[in-house]
Write a protein that holds these residues in place. Structure first.
Motif, mmCIF file in Angstrom:
data_model
loop_
_atom_site.group_PDB
_atom_site.id
_atom_site.type_symbol
_atom_site.label_atom_id
_atom_site.label_comp_id
_atom_site.label_asym_id
_atom_site.label_seq_id
_atom_site.Cartn_x
_atom_site.Cartn_y
_atom_site.Cartn_z
ATOM 1 N N GLU A 160 -6.221 -12.293 7.715
ATOM 2 C CA GLU A 160 -5.198 -11.596 6.943
ATOM 3 C C GLU A 160 -3.824 -12.095 7.391
ATOM 4 O OE1 GLU A 160 -5.877 -7.542 7.971
ATOM 5 O OE2 GLU A 160 -7.990 -7.601 7.374
ATOM 6 N N THR A 207 -1.521 -8.402 5.659
ATOM 7 C CA THR A 207 -1.673 -8.131 4.228
ATOM 8 C C THR A 207 -2.556 -6.923 3.949
ATOM 9 O OG1 THR A 207 -3.440 -9.791 4.187
ATOM 10 C CG2 THR A 207 -1.243 -10.499 3.457
ATOM 11 N N SER A 241 4.772 3.349 -8.430
ATOM 12 C CA SER A 241 3.895 2.522 -9.268
ATOM 13 C C SER A 241 3.809 3.023 -10.702
ATOM 14 C CB SER A 241 2.499 2.433 -8.651
ATOM 15 O OG SER A 241 1.927 3.721 -8.500
ATOM 16 N N VAL A 244 3.881 -8.330 -5.405
ATOM 17 C CA VAL A 244 2.695 -7.586 -5.807
ATOM 18 C C VAL A 244 2.774 -7.189 -7.273
ATOM 19 C CG1 VAL A 244 2.468 -6.687 -3.465
ATOM 20 C CG2 VAL A 244 3.583 -5.304 -5.193
ATOM 21 N N ASP A 245 1.617 -7.021 -7.872
ATOM 22 C CA ASP A 245 1.493 -6.566 -9.250
ATOM 23 C C ASP A 245 1.065 -5.101 -9.214
ATOM 24 O OD1 ASP A 245 0.820 -5.965 -11.875
ATOM 25 O OD2 ASP A 245 -0.109 -7.913 -12.262
ATOM 26 N N GLU A 268 -1.979 -5.568 -6.272
ATOM 27 C CA GLU A 268 -2.576 -6.881 -5.997
ATOM 28 C C GLU A 268 -1.501 -7.880 -5.583
ATOM 29 O OE1 GLU A 268 -4.256 -10.410 -8.804
ATOM 30 O OE2 GLU A 268 -5.224 -8.455 -9.048
ATOM 31 N N LEU A 269 -1.752 -8.611 -4.500
ATOM 32 C CA LEU A 269 -0.791 -9.612 -4.024
ATOM 33 C C LEU A 269 -0.845 -10.846 -4.921
ATOM 34 C CD1 LEU A 269 -1.451 -9.473 -0.171
ATOM 35 C CD2 LEU A 269 0.418 -8.408 -1.426
ATOM 36 N N THR A 270 0.313 -11.270 -5.404
ATOM 37 C CA THR A 270 0.384 -12.478 -6.218
ATOM 38 C C THR A 270 1.066 -13.624 -5.475
ATOM 39 O OG1 THR A 270 2.469 -11.775 -7.235
ATOM 40 C CG2 THR A 270 0.423 -11.124 -8.340
ATOM 41 N N ARG A 288 -1.799 -3.780 -11.295
ATOM 42 C CA ARG A 288 -3.149 -4.084 -10.813
ATOM 43 C C ARG A 288 -3.372 -3.488 -9.430
ATOM 44 N NH1 ARG A 288 -4.176 -10.420 -12.623
ATOM 45 N NH2 ARG A 288 -3.828 -10.122 -14.870
ATOM 46 N N THR A 299 6.061 -6.060 -11.557
ATOM 47 C CA THR A 299 6.218 -6.747 -10.284
ATOM 48 C C THR A 299 7.068 -5.957 -9.301
ATOM 49 O OG1 THR A 299 5.989 -8.934 -11.294
ATOM 50 C CG2 THR A 299 7.116 -8.837 -9.173
ATOM 51 N N ARG A 354 0.818 -1.224 0.000
ATOM 52 C CA ARG A 354 0.000 0.000 0.000
ATOM 53 C C ARG A 354 0.846 1.266 0.000
ATOM 54 N NH1 ARG A 354 0.285 -2.135 4.886
ATOM 55 N NH2 ARG A 354 0.745 -0.805 6.693
ATOM 56 N N SER A 365 5.908 -10.564 0.473
ATOM 57 C CA SER A 365 4.836 -10.498 -0.518
ATOM 58 C C SER A 365 5.389 -10.072 -1.868
ATOM 59 C CB SER A 365 3.739 -9.518 -0.078
ATOM 60 O OG SER A 365 4.240 -8.196 -0.007
#
Length: 284
Positions: free
Chosen positions: A161, A125, A67, A85-86, A92-94, A89, A75, A61, A83
């Motif tokens: 979470e 998360t 970003s 993240v994408d 978003e956690l991948t 998106r 990525t 976050r 974690s």
């Protein structure tokens, strides 16, 4: 090139496939901005076919600062490897590599025994939660404030979470002494590191680090350590810098980081990462 040492003058990787860079104290300037020079260098690297992956202690976050500057795969590896993240998106956690609540509670007990004044926060998360005397996170106004035993229990209201990391803060101990003390007391239950100038420790599950998650991510894409150029400045970067085929410590880096790397570049305030990228692309 001014600000870059002789070691950095000729990058050793013939043609790297990936640039892995820390953010705070490394890519970001002290005001947490990405300089125009760095933005241009990152875009040029991607255009030349070299991917860029941000590898940071920050949670997903808090990735808005970069970003807009992620190209290609989008990525980022966050929370010291807990974690993936994408950023294309919205963070978003991948992948999540959680710290088990039982291990976190064991660390709390161990640290309270050797440093009774320690206070804790729990990074999950979906957000951070902390004890009443822990330094408050003004960026997270929705945090739950309660004793850490409750924050790690089913009564927390956040048990669904996963825990990404435990944070331990002390107001009096020297940061490096606190890290050594914690590793001795609780190193059998979790991995400890630090990235703050204060006595703030970051606790992850055993085997979880920037290096281990980056290595997993690279292996899935056929990228070897020799293909990676990495940048960092604090103890939480050391394993990643040691794993990468080519690594650079910032001029403002912690002494242990300087000792763990053979290459140097200018400070984050002087766009040290951009300097190396520019020179590497010029060599190519």
């Amino acid at each position: 090139m001014p600000g870059v040492t002789d070691e950095a003058a000729t990058p050793t990787a013939p043609r790297p496939r990936l640039i892995a860079t820390d953010l705070d104290g490394t890519l970001l300037r002290d005001d947490k901005s990405v300089s125009p020079r760095t933005i241009t260098a990152l875009a040029a690297a991607e255009k030349a076919g070299i991917e860029v992956c941000f590898v940071t202690g920050r949670p997903a976050r808090w990735m808005g600062v970069v970003s807009d500057h992620v190209h290609g795969h989008g990525t980022a590896i966050c929370a010291n490897g807990a974690s993936v993240v994408d950023l294309h998106r919205g963070g978003e956690l991948t992948e999540v590599r959680p710290l088990a609540e039982a291990d976190a509670l064991a660390v709390v007990t161990a640290l309270r025994a050797v440093a009774p004044a320690v206070t804790f926060a729990v990074e999950r998360t979906a957000g951070i939660h902390y004890e009443p005397h822990y330094p408050p996170f003004h960026l997270d106004p929705a945090a739950t404030v309660a004793p850490v035993t409750k924050l790690l229990s089913a009564e927390s209201g956040h048990a669904d979470e996963p825990v990404l990391k435990l944070l331990a803060h002390h107001t009096e101990l020297d940061p490096d002494e606190f890290l050594s003390l914690a590793r001795t007391a609780g190193g059998h239950r979790a991995d400890f590191t630090r990235s703050s100038p204060s006595a703030l420790l970051e606790v992850s599950a055993r085997g979880v680090s920037k290096a281990s998650t980056l290595a997993r991510w690279c292996a899935a894409r056929g990228i070897e350590a020799a293909d990676v150029v990495a940048f960092g400045d604090m103890p939480n970067d050391i394993e990643m810098l040691s794993w990468a085929g080519t690594s650079y410590a910032m001029a403002n880096a912690h002494p242990e980081v300087l000792a763990a790397t053979t290459h140097r570049t200018a400070s984050n305030a002087q766009d040290g990462v951009a300097m190396v990228i520019e020179q590497l692309l010029h060599a190519l």
